[in-house]
Enzyme design. Sequence first.
Site, PDB file in Angstrom:
ATOM      1  N   TRP A  12       0.797  -1.227   0.000  1.00  0.00           N
ATOM      2  CA  TRP A  12       0.000   0.000   0.000  1.00  0.00           C
ATOM      3  C   TRP A  12       0.831   1.280   0.000  1.00  0.00           C
ATOM      4  O   TRP A  12       0.283   2.358   0.066  1.00  0.00           O
ATOM      5  CB  TRP A  12      -0.909   0.015   1.239  1.00  0.00           C
ATOM      6  CG  TRP A  12      -1.677  -1.240   1.386  1.00  0.00           C
ATOM      7  CD1 TRP A  12      -2.909  -1.502   0.866  1.00  0.00           C
ATOM      8  CD2 TRP A  12      -1.274  -2.424   2.065  1.00  0.00           C
ATOM      9  NE1 TRP A  12      -3.288  -2.779   1.187  1.00  0.00           N
ATOM     10  CE2 TRP A  12      -2.291  -3.372   1.928  1.00  0.00           C
ATOM     11  CE3 TRP A  12      -0.128  -2.785   2.782  1.00  0.00           C
ATOM     12  CZ2 TRP A  12      -2.224  -4.642   2.467  1.00  0.00           C
ATOM     13  CZ3 TRP A  12      -0.053  -4.060   3.322  1.00  0.00           C
ATOM     14  CH2 TRP A  12      -1.094  -4.974   3.159  1.00  0.00           C
ATOM     15  N   ASP A  13       2.141   1.179   0.020  1.00  0.00           N
ATOM     16  CA  ASP A  13       3.017   2.345   0.189  1.00  0.00           C
ATOM     17  C   ASP A  13       2.789   2.966   1.569  1.00  0.00           C
ATOM     18  O   ASP A  13       2.689   4.168   1.719  1.00  0.00           O
ATOM     19  CB  ASP A  13       2.807   3.379  -0.926  1.00  0.00           C
ATOM     20  CG  ASP A  13       3.848   4.483  -0.906  1.00  0.00           C
ATOM     21  OD1 ASP A  13       4.950   4.270  -0.366  1.00  0.00           O
ATOM     22  OD2 ASP A  13       3.556   5.584  -1.402  1.00  0.00           O
ATOM     23  N   TYR A  14       2.697   2.113   2.570  1.00  0.00           N
ATOM     24  CA  TYR A  14       2.526   2.551   3.954  1.00  0.00           C
ATOM     25  C   TYR A  14       3.859   2.597   4.700  1.00  0.00           C
ATOM     26  O   TYR A  14       3.935   2.273   5.879  1.00  0.00           O
ATOM     27  CB  TYR A  14       1.544   1.637   4.692  1.00  0.00           C
ATOM     28  CG  TYR A  14       0.078   1.912   4.432  1.00  0.00           C
ATOM     29  CD1 TYR A  14      -0.373   3.161   4.048  1.00  0.00           C
ATOM     30  CD2 TYR A  14      -0.861   0.909   4.602  1.00  0.00           C
ATOM     31  CE1 TYR A  14      -1.719   3.398   3.831  1.00  0.00           C
ATOM     32  CE2 TYR A  14      -2.217   1.140   4.387  1.00  0.00           C
ATOM     33  CZ  TYR A  14      -2.636   2.388   3.999  1.00  0.00           C
ATOM     34  OH  TYR A  14      -3.979   2.624   3.796  1.00  0.00           O
ATOM     35  N   ASP A  15       4.927   2.989   3.980  1.00  0.00           N
ATOM     36  CA  ASP A  15       6.198   3.184   4.669  1.00  0.00           C
ATOM     37  C   ASP A  15       6.045   4.297   5.699  1.00  0.00           C
ATOM     38  O   ASP A  15       5.066   5.046   5.671  1.00  0.00           O
ATOM     39  CB  ASP A  15       7.297   3.537   3.664  1.00  0.00           C
ATOM     40  CG  ASP A  15       6.963   4.779   2.856  1.00  0.00           C
ATOM     41  OD1 ASP A  15       5.876   4.814   2.244  1.00  0.00           O
ATOM     42  OD2 ASP A  15       7.764   5.731   2.846  1.00  0.00           O
ATOM     43  N   LYS A  40       1.292   6.408   8.256  1.00  0.00           N
ATOM     44  CA  LYS A  40       0.334   6.802   7.219  1.00  0.00           C
ATOM     45  C   LYS A  40      -1.041   6.190   7.478  1.00  0.00           C
ATOM     46  O   LYS A  40      -2.037   6.654   6.938  1.00  0.00           O
ATOM     47  CB  LYS A  40       0.827   6.362   5.835  1.00  0.00           C
ATOM     48  CG  LYS A  40       2.031   7.119   5.329  1.00  0.00           C
ATOM     49  CD  LYS A  40       2.429   6.595   3.955  1.00  0.00           C
ATOM     50  CE  LYS A  40       3.653   7.280   3.401  1.00  0.00           C
ATOM     51  NZ  LYS A  40       4.038   6.715   2.076  1.00  0.00           N
TER      52      LYS A  40
END
Length: 187
Positions: A12-15, A40
């Site tokens: 999810w690009d939850y870095d 995030k």
Amino acid sequence: IWNYQIVHHDLWDYDLPAPPTLVTLKKKNGDVDAVAQVTKTGMVFLFDRNTGKPLFPIEERPVPASALAGEAAWPTQPFPVKPAPFSRQHFSEADITDISDSAHDYIKKKIKNARMGTIFLPPDTNGIVEFPGTRGGAEWGGASVDPTTGVLYVNANETPLLIKMKAIPLPGNVSVRSRGENVYTVN
């Protein structure tokens, strides 16, 4: 030196959007130097600054499986029990804008085939409404703490995103590495 994995198999690009914030927690048995990590996803993870031990329980909760061929989403994700999330964790049709009928209808039409619900819905070819999206929860500005009051301040963003995967047909007799090279070259 210690570490903690905040997101498993990040689809999810939850870095992490920002560095941790140094805080001191007032506890019955004395003060604890800690770090507060905002995410995030709108969560705050609190760890002992020296040992990395979570200061509140972190539960591994089941999350939806991926429907994409060949993709295996991690079956659980970590959720801190405390503190409560600082941004919403769920999106439904009731959350679509009501600023005007035309705006509501436009968004409803745009996401009509997309799945909605809680965080960690894996992306698929029909689309998902990712909420909070990659611009949701905390951002690069991070958090700050008032040492006098002990209040943690964070800019809470609730920006849903429509995420939709696209299948790209590749030649059938290609190795995995060259398939990746083909996708890179094509795109």
